[in-house]
Design an enzyme around this catalytic site. Structure first.
Site, mmCIF file in Angstrom:
data_model
loop_
_atom_site.group_PDB
_atom_site.id
_atom_site.type_symbol
_atom_site.label_atom_id
_atom_site.label_comp_id
_atom_site.label_asym_id
_atom_site.label_seq_id
_atom_site.Cartn_x
_atom_site.Cartn_y
_atom_site.Cartn_z
ATOM 1 N N MET A 67 0.902 -1.135 0.160
ATOM 2 C CA MET A 67 -0.029 0.064 0.255
ATOM 3 C C MET A 67 0.830 1.413 0.110
ATOM 4 O O MET A 67 1.907 1.255 -0.710
ATOM 5 C CB MET A 67 -0.885 -0.030 1.290
ATOM 6 C CG MET A 67 -1.846 -1.137 1.041
ATOM 7 S SD MET A 67 -3.157 -1.281 -0.043
ATOM 8 C CE MET A 67 -4.007 -2.568 0.219
ATOM 9 N N CYS A 68 0.639 2.247 0.842
ATOM 10 C CA CYS A 68 1.407 3.475 0.757
ATOM 11 C C CYS A 68 1.517 3.997 2.406
ATOM 12 O O CYS A 68 0.883 3.513 3.247
ATOM 13 C CB CYS A 68 0.424 4.563 0.090
ATOM 14 S SG CYS A 68 0.064 4.038 -1.544
ATOM 15 N N ARG A 69 2.188 5.142 2.305
ATOM 16 C CA ARG A 69 2.242 5.714 3.748
ATOM 17 C C ARG A 69 2.052 7.130 3.293
ATOM 18 O O ARG A 69 2.586 7.762 2.371
ATOM 19 C CB ARG A 69 3.851 5.720 4.230
ATOM 20 C CG ARG A 69 4.302 4.322 4.431
ATOM 21 C CD ARG A 69 3.748 3.625 5.683
ATOM 22 N NE ARG A 69 2.418 2.933 5.501
ATOM 23 C CZ ARG A 69 1.565 2.555 6.469
ATOM 24 N NH1 ARG A 69 1.856 2.351 7.794
ATOM 25 N NH2 ARG A 69 0.342 1.965 6.126
#
Length: 277
Positions: free
Chosen positions: A1-3
């Protein structure tokens, strides 16, 4: 996913939170502790509000954040009262500038971590639901940007929290119709230059991680030796995918299926419930 991270408060150099903390967002782009992936190198973006400009500035690149000289230069010279930063790990859509967060429309910014399960099945119906006057502004191919334009269609500019609830309810209804019973996993941030809203929600199971910083007054009492806290207002707040450091008492987990509003005069934290548009 992402941060990702979102900052609201006393105007601050982006460098103060992007690079300087022990577990900064740049460190998380290589060494995420709470994400699905350890490395988030499929592009990045920052966006900030400054001065009297009606719209936020945005800067995107498809390379990794940890080695980008332009990002380092900008972060050391731009001071803003409200800004977003996002490091991307693609869930299947192309690595290209138009797929990098944050997304912008007029005065609004939007960024997201998570995914719409079965997006390839739901995508056509989602995009057909976007207001025709907004459709031409969609530049990329991500589920995140499609969610943004659905929320704009459902009234983001007048009722941000309600529009996100209606976007969520619409996607979940589509999911059921197409045999995707739990389509949404999301932490997202949206801002208009004055307010910052952050959401943590999953159609099923535990949502992705999300934290907010404790009140500055409390942090000063706990950590009087911390220089950063002396120069920011009591209303300063950070919302992050994962904590930027290990200061005891500094980070509070956003409850599952809830949302918060950071705004002048007092913050709000409430339960989040999808609605049908």
């Amino acid at each position: 996913m992402c941060r990702w991270l979102a900052y609201s408060g006393t105007p601050l150099l982006l460098d103060e939170v992007l690079y300087r903390p022990k577990h900064s967002l740049i460190d998380q782009s290589l060494h995420a502790r709470m994400g699905v992936e350890t490395t988030n190198g499929d592009g990045f973006g920052i966006g900030w509000y400054q001065g009297n400009a009606r719209t936020p500035a945005v800067f995107h690149d498809i390379g990794p954040a940890w080695s980008n000289r332009n990002l380092r230069e900008i972060a050391g010279h731009v001071r803003a009262p409200l800004f977003f930063a996002h490091v991307r790990a693609s869930t299947g859509t192309a690595v290209q500038a138009t797929n990098c967060h944050p997304f912008r429309y007029d005065r609004w910014m939007w960024m997201h971590n998570g995914a719409i399960a079965g997006f390839h099945v739901l995508r056509r119906d989602i995009l057909l639901a976007v207001d025709p006057e907004l459709f031409a502004s969609i530049e990329g191919t991500t589920d995140s940007e499609a969610m943004f334009y659905l929320a704009l269609t459902f009234g983001l500019e007048e009722d941000p929290a309600g529009a996100v609830a209606r976007m969520t309810g619409f996607v979940e209804r589509l999911g059921r119709e197409h045999g995707v019973p739990a389509p949404l996993q999301m932490t997202l941030a949206v801002a208009d230059g004055e307010r910052l809203l952050a959401f943590r929600y999953a159609s099923q199971g535990t949502p992705r991680s999300l934290y907010y910083s404790a009140g500055v007054e409390d942090l000063r009492a706990l950590h009087p030796e911390t220089d950063f806290l002396r120069d920011v207002s009591d209303e300063t707040r950070l919302v992050v995918s994962e904590p930027l450091g290990d200061l005891p008492g500094a980070w509070i987990e956003v409850p599952a299926n809830s949302y918060g509003i950071v705004q002048p005069g007092g913050d709000i934290l409430q339960e989040f419930r999808p609605e049908l548009p």
